[in-house]
Design a protein around this motif. Structure first.
Motif, PDB file in Angstrom:
ATOM      1  N   SER A 278       9.447  -1.256  45.172  1.00  0.00           N
ATOM      2  CA  SER A 278       8.328  -1.886  44.477  1.00  0.00           C
ATOM      3  C   SER A 278       7.464  -0.831  43.819  1.00  0.00           C
ATOM      4  O   SER A 278       7.438   0.320  44.223  1.00  0.00           O
ATOM      5  CB  SER A 278       7.501  -2.706  45.475  1.00  0.00           C
ATOM      6  N   SER A 279       6.761  -1.258  42.793  1.00  0.00           N
ATOM      7  CA  SER A 279       5.827  -0.358  42.118  1.00  0.00           C
ATOM      8  C   SER A 279       4.452  -0.379  42.766  1.00  0.00           C
ATOM      9  O   SER A 279       3.553   0.343  42.335  1.00  0.00           O
ATOM     10  CB  SER A 279       5.706  -0.749  40.640  1.00  0.00           C
TER      11      SER A 279
ATOM     12  N   LYS B  22       1.372   0.474  44.946  1.00  0.00           N
ATOM     13  CA  LYS B  22       0.944   1.772  45.433  1.00  0.00           C
ATOM     14  C   LYS B  22      -0.278   1.612  46.333  1.00  0.00           C
ATOM     15  O   LYS B  22      -1.290   1.040  45.936  1.00  0.00           O
ATOM     16  CB  LYS B  22       0.638   2.709  44.270  1.00  0.00           C
TER      17      LYS B  22
ATOM     18  N   GLU C 147      -4.151   5.183  40.131  1.00  0.00           N
ATOM     19  CA  GLU C 147      -2.915   4.412  40.042  1.00  0.00           C
ATOM     20  C   GLU C 147      -2.738   3.429  41.194  1.00  0.00           C
ATOM     21  O   GLU C 147      -1.787   2.649  41.198  1.00  0.00           O
ATOM     22  CB  GLU C 147      -1.722   5.370  40.017  1.00  0.00           C
TER      23      GLU C 147
END
Length: 305
Positions: free
Chosen positions: A26-27, A29, A76
């Motif tokens: 998964s992206s 974070k 991010e």
């Protein structure tokens, strides 16, 4: 069952649920303020979510200053898990730079677990932030982590809840083993003395008296008045040993040990895990190390060792 074998079984159980199958990469974070928080978050998030830690292993979470890589990671991130109750003074800078999309979660402040107060130092009367040092407190953190991740990533909520229940079962077993390991320490020896007031929750959970020179490492350490007060207390109490932490110079505790003729034991790990090859490489190992050190230094029973 041999108590040391029992410890090993517990740590293997913990490793089993950490390595359970995860979703596809998964992206998402996630940021954890320091290594103990990271370890607890991983137990719920699994391997499919990237977790970055702000304070490196071995560093003092109280006195950390944000670095450029920290700032980039925050920019991010989706969620920042931190302890709260003043443990991370630098968190105010992180909040100032946070975007609207970033979720900040103060685990100790949101946890459903009784809060103790600091009994000495500059922050006397303020909440003691070291709640994770009792397994029940860590389990309360797990609940907050699970709720937060499930709300942010609802498609994975079932997996989060499954891992959380496995983690809490392992913590419950660990709690019982700590009780059994420490029960042989005589009542007259059940005093934990160290520099920072970092083991109050542990002491409260397992029937120890606790004493520290100062409240938090972020305040002035070891004033002449505080050292004299502790020296007087030690002359009166005469515990078998004094203790020092991995992230705090042992100069103050060493001076007290020399002055009183008491043994100095350590290090205790509280605000950080150890490196992977050290005795506190994850949260259960940290509690195991704490328990064994107290058992040895304060005169635990020798049977079944």
């Amino acid at each position: 069952m041999d108590k040391r074998i029992s410890w090993i079984i517990t740590l293997l159980l913990v490793a089993t649920f950490i390595s359970s199958p995860s979703f596809a990469a998964s992206s998402a974070k996630i940021i954890a303020s320091f290594s103990v928080i990271e370890d607890l978050v991983k137990r719920v998030a699994g391997d499919d979510i990237s977790i970055t830690t702000i304070v490196p292993i071995g560093e003092d979470v109280h006195r950390w200053e944000l670095t450029p890589p920290n700032v980039l990671a925050v920019e991010e991130a989706d969620i920042v898990f931190y302890n709260g109750h003043g443990l991370e003074p630098w968190i105010r800078h992180l909040k100032a730079m946070a975007s609207d999309r970033l979720t900040l979660v103060a685990l100790a402040e949101m946890a459903d677990y009784p809060t103790l107060t600091l009994q000495q130092g500059q922050y006397e009367g303020s909440p003691d932030p070291h709640m994770w040092m009792a397994p029940q407190g860590a389990a309360a953190y797990i609940d907050v982590i699970t709720h937060t991740l499930s709300a942010r990533f609802p498609e994975r909520a079932d997996a989060f809840r499954t891992r959380a229940e496995e983690a809490k079962d392992a913590l419950s077993l660990l709690d019982q083993q700590v009780i059994e390991r420490l029960e042989g320490i005589p009542h007259t020896n059940r005093l934990i003395t160290m520099s920072e007031a970092a083991l109050s929750y542990f002491a409260h959970a397992y029937g120890f008296e606790f004493a520290a020179i100062w409240g938090l490492n972020s305040e002035t350490m070891g004033s002449a008045h505080d050292m004299a007060s502790m020296s007087e207390r030690l002359v009166d109490k005469r515990p078998p040993a004094l203790f020092f932490e991995s992230t705090t110079p042992d100069i103050h505790m060493d001076a007290l040990a020399r002055e009183t003729g008491l043994t100095l034991a350590g290090p205790l790990y509280v605000d950080t895990l150890s490196e992977a090859d050290g005795p506190a490489y994850n949260y259960p190992a940290l509690l195991h190390h704490t328990t064994e050190l107290l058992h040895e230094a304060l005169g635990g029973a020798r049977a079944e060792e």
